[in-house]
Design a protein around this motif. Structure first.
Motif, mmCIF file in Angstrom:
data_model
loop_
_atom_site.group_PDB
_atom_site.id
_atom_site.type_symbol
_atom_site.label_atom_id
_atom_site.label_comp_id
_atom_site.label_asym_id
_atom_site.label_seq_id
_atom_site.Cartn_x
_atom_site.Cartn_y
_atom_site.Cartn_z
ATOM 1 N N HIS A 73 27.566 34.809 -93.412
ATOM 2 C CA HIS A 73 27.153 33.407 -93.455
ATOM 3 C C HIS A 73 25.632 33.304 -93.351
ATOM 4 O O HIS A 73 25.004 32.520 -94.072
ATOM 5 C CB HIS A 73 27.831 32.610 -92.349
ATOM 6 N N ALA A 74 25.035 34.110 -92.495
ATOM 7 C CA ALA A 74 23.572 34.126 -92.379
ATOM 8 C C ALA A 74 22.937 34.560 -93.696
ATOM 9 O O ALA A 74 21.962 33.958 -94.148
ATOM 10 C CB ALA A 74 23.149 35.053 -91.243
ATOM 11 N N HIS A 75 23.497 35.574 -94.331
ATOM 12 C CA HIS A 75 22.984 36.006 -95.647
ATOM 13 C C HIS A 75 23.101 34.880 -96.670
ATOM 14 O O HIS A 75 22.181 34.654 -97.461
ATOM 15 C CB HIS A 75 23.731 37.236 -96.149
ATOM 16 N N ASN A 76 24.213 34.180 -96.659
ATOM 17 C CA ASN A 76 24.409 33.077 -97.607
ATOM 18 C C ASN A 76 23.408 31.948 -97.383
ATOM 19 O O ASN A 76 23.102 31.196 -98.316
ATOM 20 C CB ASN A 76 25.831 32.532 -97.526
ATOM 21 N N LYS B 65 17.489 36.493 -92.527
ATOM 22 C CA LYS B 65 17.397 37.938 -92.356
ATOM 23 C C LYS B 65 18.220 38.334 -91.133
ATOM 24 O O LYS B 65 18.185 37.659 -90.106
ATOM 25 C CB LYS B 65 15.952 38.376 -92.193
ATOM 26 N N VAL B 66 18.949 39.441 -91.284
ATOM 27 C CA VAL B 66 19.808 39.934 -90.214
ATOM 28 C C VAL B 66 19.403 41.362 -89.878
ATOM 29 O O VAL B 66 19.364 42.236 -90.749
ATOM 30 C CB VAL B 66 21.296 39.892 -90.623
ATOM 31 N N TYR B 67 19.081 41.579 -88.601
ATOM 32 C CA TYR B 67 18.666 42.889 -88.125
ATOM 33 C C TYR B 67 19.706 43.427 -87.154
ATOM 34 O O TYR B 67 20.138 42.718 -86.246
ATOM 35 C CB TYR B 67 17.335 42.790 -87.384
ATOM 36 N N ASP C 285 19.219 43.766 -93.049
ATOM 37 C CA ASP C 285 17.900 43.852 -93.658
ATOM 38 C C ASP C 285 17.111 45.009 -93.060
ATOM 39 O O ASP C 285 16.273 45.599 -93.727
ATOM 40 C CB ASP C 285 17.145 42.532 -93.471
ATOM 41 N N SER C 286 17.395 45.321 -91.813
ATOM 42 C CA SER C 286 16.751 46.444 -91.153
ATOM 43 C C SER C 286 17.627 46.897 -89.991
ATOM 44 O O SER C 286 18.365 46.092 -89.414
ATOM 45 C CB SER C 286 15.369 46.038 -90.643
#
Length: 108
Positions: A49-52, A56-58, A81-82
């Protein structure tokens, strides 16, 4: 477990509405993404959901061992993302403060 489910669902439905474009998501591995040796689907749903919402998700973890082999084992290698693999003595919050701390969400 029930409280965690409600909390994740609250975040899930408010990710786009309550966060700015610059908001960064940090999520832990052990006992958050993987719980009792299984993938926590609520956490994975939140990540997608965050990507949509173009967030950015770490992954931030102190996982004891090879985090990359664990991600591969659970087929989670391309979700982040990292990947930030800290040593046992390091503090996750101190690391997050290096980023836009006031625009970060940390899920542990």
């Amino acid at each position: 477990f029930f409280y965690r489910f409600i909390f994740l669902n609250y975040i899930f439905f408010n990710v786009c509405q309550l966060t700015s474009k610059e908001t960064l998501f940090f999520i832990d591995f052990d006992d958050t993404i993987i719980v009792d040796g299984k993938v926590n689907l609520d956490a994975i749903e939140l990540i997608y959901h965050a990507h949509n919402c173009c967030k950015k998700v770490y992954l931030i973890t102190k996982h004891n061992g090879d985090i990359y082999s664990q991600l591969s084992k659970f087929r989670l290698t391309s979700l982040f993302d990292s990947i930030i693999h800290l040593q046992l003595g390091e503090n996750k919050v101190d690391y997050i403060r290096k980023f836009k701390y006031d625009k970060s969400i940390f899920i542990d």
